[in-house]
Write a protein that holds these residues in place. Structure first.
Motif, PDB file in Angstrom:
ATOM      1  N   ALA A 122      57.119   5.899  -6.151  1.00 17.02           N
ATOM      2  CA  ALA A 122      55.367   5.313  -5.330  1.00 17.02           C
ATOM      3  C   ALA A 122      54.494   4.175  -5.084  1.00 17.02           C
ATOM      4  O   ALA A 122      54.221   3.512  -5.516  1.00 17.02           O
ATOM      5  CB  ALA A 122      56.049   5.480  -3.770  1.00 17.02           C
ATOM      6  N   ASP A 123      53.388   5.281  -5.648  1.00 20.68           N
ATOM      7  CA  ASP A 123      52.331   5.088  -5.977  1.00 20.68           C
ATOM      8  C   ASP A 123      52.063   4.505  -7.708  1.00 20.68           C
ATOM      9  O   ASP A 123      51.427   3.540  -7.704  1.00 20.68           O
ATOM     10  CB  ASP A 123      51.688   6.158  -6.629  1.00 20.68           C
ATOM     11  CG  ASP A 123      49.953   6.654  -6.651  1.00 20.68           C
ATOM     12  OD1 ASP A 123      49.368   5.803  -6.124  1.00 20.68           O
ATOM     13  OD2 ASP A 123      49.887   6.627  -7.914  1.00 20.68           O
ATOM     14  N   LEU A 124      52.653   4.828  -8.784  1.00 18.44           N
ATOM     15  CA  LEU A 124      53.017   3.849 -10.018  1.00 18.44           C
ATOM     16  C   LEU A 124      53.564   2.272  -9.706  1.00 18.44           C
ATOM     17  O   LEU A 124      53.060   0.791  -9.589  1.00 18.44           O
ATOM     18  CB  LEU A 124      54.135   3.740 -11.092  1.00 18.44           C
ATOM     19  CG  LEU A 124      53.580   5.504 -11.371  1.00 18.44           C
ATOM     20  CD1 LEU A 124      54.796   6.088 -12.606  1.00 18.44           C
ATOM     21  CD2 LEU A 124      52.388   5.311 -11.932  1.00 18.44           C
ATOM     22  N   GLN A 125      54.385   1.708  -8.238  1.00 20.02           N
ATOM     23  CA  GLN A 125      55.405   0.615  -7.767  1.00 20.02           C
ATOM     24  C   GLN A 125      54.088   0.480  -7.267  1.00 20.02           C
ATOM     25  O   GLN A 125      53.951  -1.083  -7.603  1.00 20.02           O
ATOM     26  CB  GLN A 125      56.364   0.841  -7.216  1.00 20.02           C
ATOM     27  CG  GLN A 125      56.819  -0.216  -6.816  1.00 20.02           C
ATOM     28  CD  GLN A 125      57.312  -1.217  -7.426  1.00 20.02           C
ATOM     29  OE1 GLN A 125      57.503  -0.630  -8.677  1.00 20.02           O
ATOM     30  NE2 GLN A 125      57.398  -2.494  -7.011  1.00 20.02           N
ATOM     31  N   ARG A 126      53.382   0.766  -6.346  1.00 19.92           N
ATOM     32  CA  ARG A 126      51.851  -0.338  -5.727  1.00 19.92           C
ATOM     33  C   ARG A 126      51.121  -0.298  -6.994  1.00 19.92           C
ATOM     34  O   ARG A 126      50.729  -1.587  -6.467  1.00 19.92           O
ATOM     35  CB  ARG A 126      51.688   0.839  -5.072  1.00 19.92           C
ATOM     36  CG  ARG A 126      51.917   1.386  -3.876  1.00 19.92           C
ATOM     37  CD  ARG A 126      50.998   2.102  -2.475  1.00 19.92           C
ATOM     38  NE  ARG A 126      51.319   3.239  -3.204  1.00 19.92           N
ATOM     39  CZ  ARG A 126      52.075   4.379  -2.722  1.00 19.92           C
ATOM     40  NH1 ARG A 126      52.756   4.123  -1.933  1.00 19.92           N
ATOM     41  NH2 ARG A 126      51.514   5.133  -3.025  1.00 19.92           N
ATOM     42  N   ARG A 127      50.379  -0.287  -8.077  1.00 23.49           N
ATOM     43  CA  ARG A 127      50.131  -0.138  -8.924  1.00 23.49           C
ATOM     44  C   ARG A 127      50.617  -0.733  -9.977  1.00 23.49           C
ATOM     45  O   ARG A 127      49.431  -1.321 -11.097  1.00 23.49           O
ATOM     46  CB  ARG A 127      49.408   1.060  -9.562  1.00 23.49           C
ATOM     47  CG  ARG A 127      48.066   1.537  -8.660  1.00 23.49           C
ATOM     48  CD  ARG A 127      47.715   3.274  -9.459  1.00 23.49           C
ATOM     49  NE  ARG A 127      48.277   3.820  -9.553  1.00 23.49           N
ATOM     50  CZ  ARG A 127      48.193   4.821 -10.780  1.00 23.49           C
ATOM     51  NH1 ARG A 127      47.607   4.103 -11.732  1.00 23.49           N
ATOM     52  NH2 ARG A 127      49.262   6.013 -10.813  1.00 23.49           N
ATOM     53  N   GLY A 128      51.714  -1.430  -9.824  1.00 20.64           N
ATOM     54  CA  GLY A 128      52.449  -2.378 -10.732  1.00 20.64           C
ATOM     55  C   GLY A 128      52.957  -1.761 -12.134  1.00 20.64           C
ATOM     56  O   GLY A 128      52.521  -2.319 -12.939  1.00 20.64           O
ATOM     57  N   LEU A 129      53.487  -0.820 -11.955  1.00 20.54           N
ATOM     58  CA  LEU A 129      53.234   0.708 -13.499  1.00 20.54           C
ATOM     59  C   LEU A 129      54.928   0.893 -13.566  1.00 20.54           C
ATOM     60  O   LEU A 129      54.506   1.844 -14.533  1.00 20.54           O
ATOM     61  CB  LEU A 129      51.938   1.918 -13.127  1.00 20.54           C
ATOM     62  CG  LEU A 129      50.235   1.012 -13.365  1.00 20.54           C
ATOM     63  CD1 LEU A 129      49.876   2.434 -13.042  1.00 20.54           C
ATOM     64  CD2 LEU A 129      50.627  -0.074 -14.692  1.00 20.54           C
ATOM     65  N   LEU A 130      55.475   0.644 -12.525  1.00 17.25           N
ATOM     66  CA  LEU A 130      56.930   1.008 -12.525  1.00 17.25           C
ATOM     67  C   LEU A 130      57.778   0.374 -13.248  1.00 17.25           C
ATOM     68  O   LEU A 130      58.047  -1.361 -12.494  1.00 17.25           O
ATOM     69  CB  LEU A 130      57.047   1.865 -11.420  1.00 17.25           C
ATOM     70  CG  LEU A 130      58.537   1.824 -11.052  1.00 17.25           C
ATOM     71  CD1 LEU A 130      59.189   3.782 -12.265  1.00 17.25           C
ATOM     72  CD2 LEU A 130      59.246   2.599  -9.550  1.00 17.25           C
ATOM     73  N   PRO A 131      58.291   0.143 -14.688  1.00 13.52           N
ATOM     74  CA  PRO A 131      59.270  -1.118 -14.861  1.00 13.52           C
ATOM     75  C   PRO A 131      60.448  -1.597 -14.229  1.00 13.52           C
ATOM     76  O   PRO A 131      60.629  -2.687 -14.015  1.00 13.52           O
ATOM     77  CB  PRO A 131      58.619  -0.354 -16.285  1.00 13.52           C
ATOM     78  CG  PRO A 131      57.979  -0.181 -16.173  1.00 13.52           C
ATOM     79  CD  PRO A 131      58.017   0.793 -15.172  1.00 13.52           C
ATOM     80  N   ARG A 132      61.266  -0.752 -13.552  1.00  9.92           N
ATOM     81  CA  ARG A 132      62.471  -0.833 -12.819  1.00  9.92           C
ATOM     82  C   ARG A 132      61.890  -0.081 -12.174  1.00  9.92           C
ATOM     83  O   ARG A 132      61.674   1.263 -12.009  1.00  9.92           O
ATOM     84  CB  ARG A 132      63.186   0.214 -13.669  1.00  9.92           C
ATOM     85  CG  ARG A 132      64.316  -0.534 -14.163  1.00  9.92           C
ATOM     86  CD  ARG A 132      65.287  -0.392 -14.968  1.00  9.92           C
ATOM     87  NE  ARG A 132      66.220   0.168 -14.611  1.00  9.92           N
ATOM     88  CZ  ARG A 132      67.126   1.336 -15.813  1.00  9.92           C
ATOM     89  NH1 ARG A 132      66.684   1.444 -16.259  1.00  9.92           N
ATOM     90  NH2 ARG A 132      68.564   1.125 -15.411  1.00  9.92           N
ATOM     91  N   PRO A 133      63.640  -0.424 -10.981  1.00 10.09           N
ATOM     92  CA  PRO A 133      63.308   0.092  -9.443  1.00 10.09           C
ATOM     93  C   PRO A 133      64.162   1.419  -9.681  1.00 10.09           C
ATOM     94  O   PRO A 133      64.593   1.551 -10.958  1.00 10.09           O
ATOM     95  CB  PRO A 133      63.845  -0.750  -8.775  1.00 10.09           C
ATOM     96  CG  PRO A 133      64.656  -1.707  -9.983  1.00 10.09           C
ATOM     97  CD  PRO A 133      63.726  -1.637 -11.322  1.00 10.09           C
ATOM     98  N   VAL A 134      64.057   2.462  -8.985  1.00  7.46           N
ATOM     99  CA  VAL A 134      64.727   3.812  -9.536  1.00  7.46           C
ATOM    100  C   VAL A 134      64.886   3.603  -7.773  1.00  7.46           C
ATOM    101  O   VAL A 134      64.623   3.620  -6.348  1.00  7.46           O
ATOM    102  CB  VAL A 134      63.238   5.049  -8.871  1.00  7.46           C
ATOM    103  CG1 VAL A 134      64.184   6.504  -9.719  1.00  7.46           C
ATOM    104  CG2 VAL A 134      63.459   4.575 -11.399  1.00  7.46           C
ATOM    105  N   ARG A 135      66.501   4.979  -7.507  1.00  8.64           N
ATOM    106  CA  ARG A 135      66.949   4.996  -6.402  1.00  8.64           C
ATOM    107  C   ARG A 135      67.458   6.152  -6.346  1.00  8.64           C
ATOM    108  O   ARG A 135      67.310   7.306  -6.949  1.00  8.64           O
ATOM    109  CB  ARG A 135      68.424   4.548  -6.294  1.00  8.64           C
ATOM    110  CG  ARG A 135      68.974   4.396  -5.118  1.00  8.64           C
ATOM    111  CD  ARG A 135      70.218   4.819  -4.625  1.00  8.64           C
ATOM    112  NE  ARG A 135      70.071   2.848  -4.197  1.00  8.64           N
ATOM    113  CZ  ARG A 135      71.212   1.369  -4.471  1.00  8.64           C
ATOM    114  NH1 ARG A 135      72.408   2.004  -4.728  1.00  8.64           N
ATOM    115  NH2 ARG A 135      70.637   0.338  -4.998  1.00  8.64           N
ATOM    116  N   LEU A 136      66.438   6.796  -4.662  1.00  8.00           N
ATOM    117  CA  LEU A 136      66.126   8.447  -4.337  1.00  8.00           C
ATOM    118  C   LEU A 136      67.757   9.350  -3.430  1.00  8.00           C
ATOM    119  O   LEU A 136      67.434   8.183  -2.526  1.00  8.00           O
ATOM    120  CB  LEU A 136      64.965   8.685  -3.768  1.00  8.00           C
ATOM    121  CG  LEU A 136      63.893   8.383  -4.009  1.00  8.00           C
ATOM    122  CD1 LEU A 136      62.978   8.542  -3.438  1.00  8.00           C
ATOM    123  CD2 LEU A 136      64.009   8.997  -5.466  1.00  8.00           C
TER     124      LEU A 136
END
Length: 399
Positions: A122-136
């Motif tokens: 989630a921290d990476l997503q906020r910074r635009g560093l997560l290339p692809r969504p992940v499901r928990l």
């Protein structure tokens, strides 16, 4: 390997250890995990995520990022329930506060690992560093046959998912290491209960009764051997009893007896036909003693079969963080795991997460009241899943 590393936010390791200890002190049985579900939901929402509680009222699913209709997502699964056994640890400050309940299988660790991974991603997503969504996926009732995974699948947790990963604590593997294999890593597991009935009587005249104590003893000793001779020995089918009850007085032959246990099998094809062999053997042995039988055979779970590219993804992720020597080969276990139900729908893999303190040779096996873990394994699990998610997003391990 590009994208294979993400550092922990400050203080996360300490927070996760505290979270795991809180779960350990407050264990809840399958489909009763209300407090556990609430704790996970609150922390995910604090991180700006939007978890959804599953339809049964416990367990959650939570996406990090939004699926754009392209390549399917990676899912990470944790099981959240505890076992109905007492916690026998004496001096541990976070031992169970609930009588007859304990996290003796490491589900508190699995849950904390997936939660921690979600917070990092989630921290990476906020910074635009997560290339692809992940499901928990936080799944209830793994310990309740046939397992809560099937209910979770019906609730849609695999929609838009292309691959799913999980870990399971292994007290035979040192913390800082994982065990992996291609193909089956667990076994099929069913539950079996047998009731035997007949006219009782005086122990002085067993010839005038149905001698149920002898009958149930013969069923207990002869049925496993008989079934074992009627299936391929390579299938590893094993019937093991956990409970036997009959009678109340020393000089009275009872009218009722019960026997209960599990049927485990290494091979899925043999597992699919196992009930017929078990029923036939029970009826055959019981009939020799004139006992009437009622058999309750509950289908449990098929084996967890690791898909090769998913297992290699976990291997590459662990190697990226801890080196090739941190991955060891593991044998197929006779334990059952309902993670197998997800793998009936999408490819995936489960790793054995080492939780033994290096150098410690004390036996703290799963499903025992004194089970505990080296908590450094939590950070290792988070690193493993985070690296796997980033490698998967980068397309370095296609299925």
């Amino acid at each position: 390997m590009p994208g294979a590393r993400a550092d922990f936010p400050a203080g996360l390791c300490e927070e996760l250890i505290a979270f795991r200890r809180d779960l350990h002190a407050h264990p809840e049985l399958g489909n009763q995990e209300v407090r556990t579900t609430g704790a996970i939901k609150a922390r995910l929402e604090e991180a700006g995520l939007r978890p959804r509680v599953l339809k049964g009222g416990t367990g959650l699913v939570c996406d990090i990022g939004e699926w754009d209709g392209g390549r399917p997502m990676l899912a990470l699964r944790a099981d959240i329930d505890a076992l109905p056994i007492p916690d026998t640890k004496v001096t541990t400050p976070y031992r169970s506060t609930v009588p007859g309940r304990a996290h003796a299988c490491g589900h508190d660790v699995h849950t904390t690992v997936v939660l921690g991974t979600g917070l990092v991603l989630a921290d990476l997503q906020r910074r635009g560093l997560l290339p692809r969504p992940v499901r928990l996926v936080f799944q209830p009732a793994e310990e309740v046959l046939p397992g809560g995974a099937a209910d979770a699948v019906r609730d849609g947790v695999l929609e838009n998912v292309g691959r799913i990963l999980a870990v399971h604590c292994d007290p035979k593997v040192d913390a800082g290491r994982i065990g992996l294999r291609h193909g089956p890593i667990t076994s099929a597991c069913d539950s079996l209960k047998i009731s035997l009935d007949g006219p009782g009587g005086h122990t002085a005249r067993p010839h005038l009764t149905t001698d149920l104590v002898t009958a149930v003893a013969k069923v207990a000793t002869e049925v496993p051997a008989l079934v074992g001779r009627r299936v391929d020995t390579r299938a590893g089918l094993a019937i093991t009893w956990g409970r036997i009850e009959s009678g109340h007085a020393t000089n009275v032959i009872p009218q009722h007896a019960e026997l209960a246990g599990t049927v485990r099998c290494l091979d899925q094809r043999t597992w699919e036909t196992a009930p017929d062999a078990v029923y036939a053997a029970i009826d055959e042995v019981a009939a020799l003693y004139g006992a009437k039988t009622q058999i309750t055979y509950v289908r449990g779970v098929p084996p967890v079969v690791n898909e090769a590219s998913a297992a290699d993804l976990l291997r590459d992720a662990m190697t990226a963080r801890h080196g090739a020597e941190s991955v060891e080969s593991t044998e197929q276990s006779l334990g059952g795991e309902d993670f197998s139900w997800y793998l009936q729908h999408v490819p995936g893999a489960m790793a054995r997460l080492g939780v033994r303190t290096p150098g410690d040779r004390l036996s703290r096996d799963l499903h025992q009241g004194d089970f505990d873990v080296d908590e450094s394994a939590i950070a290792v699990g988070v690193e493993l899943f985070t690296a796997a998610a980033l490698l998967d997003a980068a397309g370095e391990r296609e299925g």
